[in-house]
Design a protein around this motif. Structure first.
Motif, PDB file in Angstrom:
ATOM      1  N   PHE A 181      17.541  58.420  55.110  1.00  0.00           N
ATOM      2  CA  PHE A 181      17.800  57.009  55.439  1.00  0.00           C
ATOM      3  C   PHE A 181      18.756  56.440  55.800  1.00  0.00           C
ATOM      4  O   PHE A 181      19.280  55.553  54.975  1.00  0.00           O
ATOM      5  N   MET A 182      18.077  55.410  56.839  1.00  0.00           N
ATOM      6  CA  MET A 182      18.798  54.775  58.086  1.00  0.00           C
ATOM      7  C   MET A 182      18.912  53.506  58.280  1.00  0.00           C
ATOM      8  O   MET A 182      17.267  53.117  59.246  1.00  0.00           O
ATOM      9  N   VAL A 183      19.298  52.310  58.411  1.00  0.00           N
ATOM     10  CA  VAL A 183      18.424  51.266  58.792  1.00  0.00           C
ATOM     11  C   VAL A 183      20.334  50.281  59.632  1.00  0.00           C
ATOM     12  O   VAL A 183      21.315  50.427  59.247  1.00  0.00           O
ATOM     13  N   GLY A 184      19.860  50.417  60.876  1.00  0.00           N
ATOM     14  CA  GLY A 184      21.235  49.682  61.109  1.00  0.00           C
ATOM     15  C   GLY A 184      20.461  48.784  62.740  1.00  0.00           C
ATOM     16  O   GLY A 184      19.497  48.520  63.456  1.00  0.00           O
ATOM     17  N   PRO A 218       8.351  61.401  53.624  1.00  0.00           N
ATOM     18  CA  PRO A 218       8.473  61.067  52.192  1.00  0.00           C
ATOM     19  C   PRO A 218       8.876  59.648  52.447  1.00  0.00           C
ATOM     20  O   PRO A 218       9.805  58.592  52.325  1.00  0.00           O
ATOM     21  N   VAL A 219       8.301  58.552  53.905  1.00  0.00           N
ATOM     22  CA  VAL A 219       8.205  57.542  53.832  1.00  0.00           C
ATOM     23  C   VAL A 219       6.425  57.034  54.058  1.00  0.00           C
ATOM     24  O   VAL A 219       5.226  57.492  53.874  1.00  0.00           O
ATOM     25  N   TYR A 231      14.228  58.272  59.249  1.00  0.00           N
ATOM     26  CA  TYR A 231      13.888  59.062  58.153  1.00  0.00           C
ATOM     27  C   TYR A 231      14.421  59.933  58.859  1.00  0.00           C
ATOM     28  O   TYR A 231      13.756  60.183  59.422  1.00  0.00           O
ATOM     29  N   ARG A 232      16.064  60.648  58.762  1.00  0.00           N
ATOM     30  CA  ARG A 232      15.266  61.723  59.200  1.00  0.00           C
ATOM     31  C   ARG A 232      15.898  63.266  58.175  1.00  0.00           C
ATOM     32  O   ARG A 232      17.472  62.891  57.593  1.00  0.00           O
ATOM     33  N   PRO A 233      15.086  64.404  57.716  1.00  0.00           N
ATOM     34  CA  PRO A 233      15.503  65.284  56.886  1.00  0.00           C
ATOM     35  C   PRO A 233      16.650  65.502  57.267  1.00  0.00           C
ATOM     36  O   PRO A 233      17.094  65.998  58.160  1.00  0.00           O
ATOM     37  N   LYS A 234      17.397  66.559  56.641  1.00  0.00           N
ATOM     38  CA  LYS A 234      18.849  67.042  56.758  1.00  0.00           C
ATOM     39  C   LYS A 234      18.819  68.701  56.895  1.00  0.00           C
ATOM     40  O   LYS A 234      17.169  69.040  56.801  1.00  0.00           O
TER      41      LYS A 234
END
Length: 232
Positions: A158-161, A39-40, A229-232
């Motif tokens: 979804f994470m940004v850093g 979903p990106v 984006y990493r699905p659980k």
């Protein structure tokens, strides 16, 4: 832009050069990179003059690939130079202005619906020790890695850093995630399952696709901005 036959790494700075100016740079006139699943969305836009973007769905990470741009959202204006980025969380539109800039957008459309907000990504942020690659994948010593996730979606996918690491060489592994990376320092070489090799250096912007089988080799310290984006 031609896709490889298997999931791999992609030069996103080169992809950004395919974008053309238009009246709707974050909509119909954006260049869309076809991604295999997830979903990106990944878009490239050319900004010149002033304009506004309609309300975005999901969480949107913007990063400047070329030039300078100003993004106004949530009542604040953010001046962004090459390699600088921010995240617009939740449904919201924004205004933009630029003399001429190329912007790459990674949009996560599968979130749970955060409240509208803006997170400016700080590349100088203090980072804490983080996990290293699995020992059985390493060729040589275990690196020292540090991380600071500055934005995390409500569902944690979804994470940004910002991340850094000492040099290391890792055998190919399957990527469970999409990862957009901008190198602030250092360089890294990837080799995918078809033997295709690519090296990215400070100032480069690139993506590793979900399900790619890629090795990693860095012979110097690396610091990067990441959007995952990493699905659980």
């Amino acid at each position: 832009m031609t896709m490889t036959t298997c999931p791999s790494f992609i030069d996103i700075a080169a992809f950004a050069q395919t974008a053309k100016p238009g009246a709707d740079p974050f909509g119909a006139d954006a260049a869309l990179l076809p991604l295999r699943g997830g979903p990106v969305e990944l878009l490239a836009s050319v900004l010149s003059g002033k304009g506004s973007a309609e309300t975005q769905t999901g969480d949107t990470m913007l990063i400047v690939a070329e030039g300078e741009a100003r993004i106004t959202a949530g009542g604040q204006t953010h001046a962004l130079a090459k390699g600088e980025s921010l995240v617009l969380s939740g449904p919201q539109g924004f205004e933009w202005s630029a003399d001429k800039a190329r912007i790459v957008t990674m949009r996560y459309t599968g979130g749970a619906g955060e409240a509208a907000g803006v997170t400016a990504i700080d590349p100088t942020t203090e980072r804490v020790p983080s996990g290293a690659p699995l020992a059985e994948l390493l060729i040589g010593p275990t690196p020292q890695c540090h991380n600071h996730t500055q934005f995390l979606s409500a569902d944690g996918e979804f994470m940004v850093g910002v991340w850094d690491s000492s040099p290391y060489h890792r055998r190919a592994m399957p990527y469970r995630h999409f990862e957009l990376m901008y190198l602030l320092d250092g360089s890294v070489t990837f080799i995918d399952e078809e033997g295709r090799e690519g090296t990215f250096r400070k100032g480069d912007l690139f993506l590793v696709e979900q399900n790619a089988q890629c090795s990693w080799e860095s012979r110097e310290d690396v610091t990067k901005i990441f959007a995952i984006y990493r699905p659980k």
